[in-house]
Design an enzyme around this catalytic site. Structure first.
Site, PDB file in Angstrom:
ATOM      1  N   CYS A  87      -0.469   4.134   2.047  1.00  0.00           N
ATOM      2  CA  CYS A  87      -0.323   3.938   3.496  1.00  0.00           C
ATOM      3  C   CYS A  87       1.130   4.127   3.943  1.00  0.00           C
ATOM      4  O   CYS A  87       1.399   4.767   4.948  1.00  0.00           O
ATOM      5  CB  CYS A  87      -0.746   2.541   3.903  1.00  0.00           C
ATOM      6  SG  CYS A  87      -2.235   1.927   3.130  1.00  0.00           S
ATOM      7  N   ASP A  88       2.074   3.528   3.227  1.00  0.00           N
ATOM      8  CA  ASP A  88       3.440   3.394   3.735  1.00  0.00           C
ATOM      9  C   ASP A  88       4.490   4.234   3.011  1.00  0.00           C
ATOM     10  O   ASP A  88       5.636   4.303   3.455  1.00  0.00           O
ATOM     11  CB  ASP A  88       3.875   1.913   3.664  1.00  0.00           C
ATOM     12  CG  ASP A  88       2.984   1.028   4.519  1.00  0.00           C
ATOM     13  OD1 ASP A  88       2.411   1.542   5.494  1.00  0.00           O
ATOM     14  OD2 ASP A  88       2.849  -0.168   4.209  1.00  0.00           O
TER      15      ASP A  88
ATOM     16  N   CYS B 265       0.837  -1.209   0.000  1.00  0.00           N
ATOM     17  CA  CYS B 265       0.000   0.000   0.000  1.00  0.00           C
ATOM     18  C   CYS B 265       0.870   1.255   0.000  1.00  0.00           C
ATOM     19  O   CYS B 265       1.350   1.677   1.058  1.00  0.00           O
ATOM     20  CB  CYS B 265      -0.935  -0.029   1.203  1.00  0.00           C
ATOM     21  SG  CYS B 265      -2.056   1.374   1.256  1.00  0.00           S
TER      22      CYS B 265
HETATM   23  C1  LIG Z   1      -0.668  -4.062   5.332  1.00  0.00           C
HETATM   24  C2  LIG Z   1      -1.780  -3.105   5.067  1.00  0.00           C
HETATM   25  C3  LIG Z   1      -1.635  -1.792   5.467  1.00  0.00           C
HETATM   26  C4  LIG Z   1      -2.663  -0.888   5.244  1.00  0.00           C
HETATM   27  N1  LIG Z   1      -2.501   0.391   5.689  1.00  0.00           N
HETATM   28  C5  LIG Z   1      -3.519   1.280   5.530  1.00  0.00           C
HETATM   29  C6  LIG Z   1      -3.375   2.617   5.998  1.00  0.00           C
HETATM   30  O1  LIG Z   1      -2.325   3.020   6.541  1.00  0.00           O
HETATM   31  N2  LIG Z   1      -4.434   3.445   5.814  1.00  0.00           N
HETATM   32  C7  LIG Z   1      -5.594   3.058   5.194  1.00  0.00           C
HETATM   33  O2  LIG Z   1      -6.526   3.845   5.105  1.00  0.00           O
HETATM   34  N3  LIG Z   1      -5.728   1.794   4.723  1.00  0.00           N
HETATM   35  C8  LIG Z   1      -4.729   0.897   4.863  1.00  0.00           C
HETATM   36  N4  LIG Z   1      -4.849  -0.362   4.361  1.00  0.00           N
HETATM   37  C9  LIG Z   1      -6.088  -0.708   3.628  1.00  0.00           C
HETATM   38  C10 LIG Z   1      -7.228  -1.005   4.612  1.00  0.00           C
HETATM   39  O3  LIG Z   1      -6.775  -1.956   5.560  1.00  0.00           O
HETATM   40  C11 LIG Z   1      -8.440  -1.538   3.861  1.00  0.00           C
HETATM   41  O4  LIG Z   1      -8.893  -0.556   2.957  1.00  0.00           O
HETATM   42  C12 LIG Z   1      -9.573  -1.903   4.823  1.00  0.00           C
HETATM   43  O5  LIG Z   1      -9.162  -2.983   5.649  1.00  0.00           O
HETATM   44  C13 LIG Z   1     -10.837  -2.306   4.110  1.00  0.00           C
HETATM   45  O6  LIG Z   1     -11.756  -2.728   5.072  1.00  0.00           O
HETATM   46  P1  LIG Z   1     -12.924  -3.757   4.708  1.00  0.00           P
HETATM   47  O7  LIG Z   1     -13.767  -3.840   5.926  1.00  0.00           O
HETATM   48  O8  LIG Z   1     -13.559  -3.376   3.437  1.00  0.00           O
HETATM   49  O9  LIG Z   1     -12.203  -5.165   4.403  1.00  0.00           O
HETATM   50  P2  LIG Z   1     -11.190  -6.067   5.246  1.00  0.00           P
HETATM   51  O10 LIG Z   1     -10.376  -5.297   6.177  1.00  0.00           O
HETATM   52  O11 LIG Z   1     -10.511  -6.906   4.210  1.00  0.00           O
HETATM   53  O12 LIG Z   1     -12.138  -7.011   6.120  1.00  0.00           O
HETATM   54  C14 LIG Z   1     -12.857  -8.073   5.549  1.00  0.00           C
HETATM   55  C15 LIG Z   1     -13.335  -9.017   6.651  1.00  0.00           C
HETATM   56  O13 LIG Z   1     -14.208  -9.983   6.100  1.00  0.00           O
HETATM   57  C16 LIG Z   1     -13.875 -11.271   6.610  1.00  0.00           C
HETATM   58  N5  LIG Z   1     -14.340 -12.258   5.612  1.00  0.00           N
HETATM   59  C17 LIG Z   1     -13.864 -12.455   4.347  1.00  0.00           C
HETATM   60  N6  LIG Z   1     -14.587 -13.432   3.736  1.00  0.00           N
HETATM   61  C18 LIG Z   1     -15.519 -13.844   4.655  1.00  0.00           C
HETATM   62  C19 LIG Z   1     -16.552 -14.832   4.617  1.00  0.00           C
HETATM   63  N7  LIG Z   1     -16.805 -15.578   3.523  1.00  0.00           N
HETATM   64  N8  LIG Z   1     -17.310 -15.000   5.727  1.00  0.00           N
HETATM   65  C20 LIG Z   1     -17.094 -14.247   6.853  1.00  0.00           C
HETATM   66  N9  LIG Z   1     -16.137 -13.309   6.931  1.00  0.00           N
HETATM   67  C21 LIG Z   1     -15.360 -13.104   5.848  1.00  0.00           C
HETATM   68  C22 LIG Z   1     -12.375 -11.217   6.788  1.00  0.00           C
HETATM   69  O14 LIG Z   1     -11.948 -12.203   7.694  1.00  0.00           O
HETATM   70  C23 LIG Z   1     -12.204  -9.798   7.331  1.00  0.00           C
HETATM   71  O15 LIG Z   1     -12.406  -9.763   8.716  1.00  0.00           O
HETATM   72  C24 LIG Z   1      -3.840  -1.299   4.571  1.00  0.00           C
HETATM   73  C25 LIG Z   1      -3.986  -2.618   4.152  1.00  0.00           C
HETATM   74  C26 LIG Z   1      -2.969  -3.524   4.389  1.00  0.00           C
HETATM   75  C27 LIG Z   1      -3.125  -4.964   3.955  1.00  0.00           C
END
Ligand SMILES: Cc1cc2nc3c(=O)[nH]c(=O)nc-3n(C[C@H](O)[C@H](O)[C@H](O)COP(=O)(O)OP(=O)(O)OC[C@H]3O[C@@H](n4cnc5c(N)ncnc54)[C@H](O)[C@@H]3O)c2cc1C
Length: 308
Positions: free
Chosen positions: A139-140, A136
């Site tokens: 982010c980093d 990302c």
């Molecule tokens: C290393 C890293 C660093 C990051 N740093 C930043 C940052 O500094 N700033 C920033 O704004 N963003 C950052 N991001 C991006 C940010 O984390 C994502 O945009 C955010 O997590 C999206 O949230 P979400 O809820 O859409 O999905 P996710 O965080 O992906 O959550 C999805 C959830 O659904 C669950 N799930 C999946 N499939 C199923 C299923 N079939 N049944 C039940 N549960 C399920 C998973 O277990 C998980 O808990 C970073 C991402 C990464 C990987």
């Protein structure tokens, strides 16, 4: 067969989008449950430091931010179940959800199952993730001021990120497996015009090297067959995302595996909404995920209220 649990709204996925949607659902008085595979937290919980989420002037670790959000959801009264959703099917006006635990029947479903950055799948990548390997740039990138870094990829996102990183780092290499970029011509031209950006053509990373911190990558030139070592202090991987949408692939309109929504987060099926990284969106961040989650819960509330 186990008993089917009835809810007005089922939220699937316990990341930033799902936890926010679940809190809003409770506050709207909806009979709801949040289903998430494993512990809540999502991708954000794996981030070392978050510096761009509003309200934390000194930054916050991803684990702490998500622990706080989970605590806030619990305090709000969100019911959470640690199960994986495996399939969804229509049942008259409602949706049936099969999980590896109980089955659920819901008037509305909010899909917040996220997406994961595609990995290179080479030795050293996993070990040095968070120690020089990042997925990302937004982010980093900030941590690499005046450093020498590389980004892997050649599409629009990779090149936009490379240009962004070139404003921060001293030198940015773009490692691309082909002899021309897939990115739009205007972006490719900007690469040529940027002095501290250099493309390494026809090459793939075969190994990430370093003990505690990244030191170099091993490159393999696919045309000449030669291997070489590139010294660097950071490696950004931008080769796409893999959305967690296999279990709804036959049900919903998708684009490259991501769920197509309108601005109310409604999908192609009535009563199914999607929020966060899993949907087609120009920016995948925590800020956008929580915003989507709030809108999706508002839409689900309107949808359910009209049918009560
Ligand atoms: C290393 C890293 C660093 C990051 N740093 C930043 C940052 O500094 N700033 C920033 O704004 N963003 C950052 N991001 C991006 C940010 O984390 C994502 O945009 C955010 O997590 C999206 O949230 P979400 O809820 O859409 O999905 P996710 O965080 O992906 O959550 C999805 C959830 O659904 C669950 N799930 C999946 N499939 C199923 C299923 N079939 N049944 C039940 N549960 C399920 C998973 O277990 C998980 O808990 C970073 C991402 C990464 C990987």
């Amino acid at each position: 067969m186990s008993e089917v649990q009835e809810r007005e709204v089922v939220i699937i996925g316990g990341g930033a989008a799902g936890l926010t949607a679940a809190m809003y659902a409770v506050r709207y008085g909806l009979n709801s449950v949040l289903l998430t595979e494993g512990a809540p937290g999502g991708q954000t919980a794996t981030a070392a430091t978050i510096e761009n989420y509003p309200g934390f002037p000194d930054g916050v670790s991803g684990a702490e931010l998500m622990a706080r959000l989970t605590q806030q959801a619990e305090n709000t009264g969100v019911e959470m179940e640690s199960v994986r959703a495996n399939a969804m099917e229509r049942d008259g006006e409602r949706w049936q959800l099969l999980t590896d635990g109980p089955s659920y029947s819901a008037a509305a479903v909010i899909l917040c199952v996220g997406a994961s950055p595609r990995r290179l799948k080479v030795p050293g990548e996993e070990e040095l993730f968070g120690h020089g390997v990042s997925y990302c740039a937004t982010c980093d990138g900030f941590f690499y001021r005046d450093r020498t870094i590389a980004i892997v990829g050649g599409g629009n996102t990779a090149i936009e990120e490379a240009l962004y990183l070139a404003d921060i780092a001293e030198k940015v290499y773009v490692i691309h497996r082909r002899d021309e970029l897939r990115a739009d011509a205007v972006l490719a031209q900007r690469v040529e015009d940027t002095d501290n950006l250099e493309v390494i053509w026809d090459s793939v990373v075969t190994q990430v090297n370093g003990d505690d911190l990244i030191e170099s990558v091993t490159l393999h030139n696919q045309k000449t067959g030669e291997d070489s070592t590139l010294k660097l202090e950071g490696l950004f991987v931008s080769i796409g995302f893999e959305p967690n949408t296999e279990f709804v692939a036959d049900l919903l309109e998708l684009e490259d595996g991501f769920i197509v929504t309108d601005q109310r987060m409604a999908t192609s099926q009535p009563g199914i909404f999607a929020a966060g990284d899993v949907r087609v969106t120009p920016l995948r961040q925590i800020t956008t995920a929580v915003g989507d989650g709030a809108i999706a819960a508002d839409s689900a509330h309107k949808y359910v209220s009209e049918r009560r």
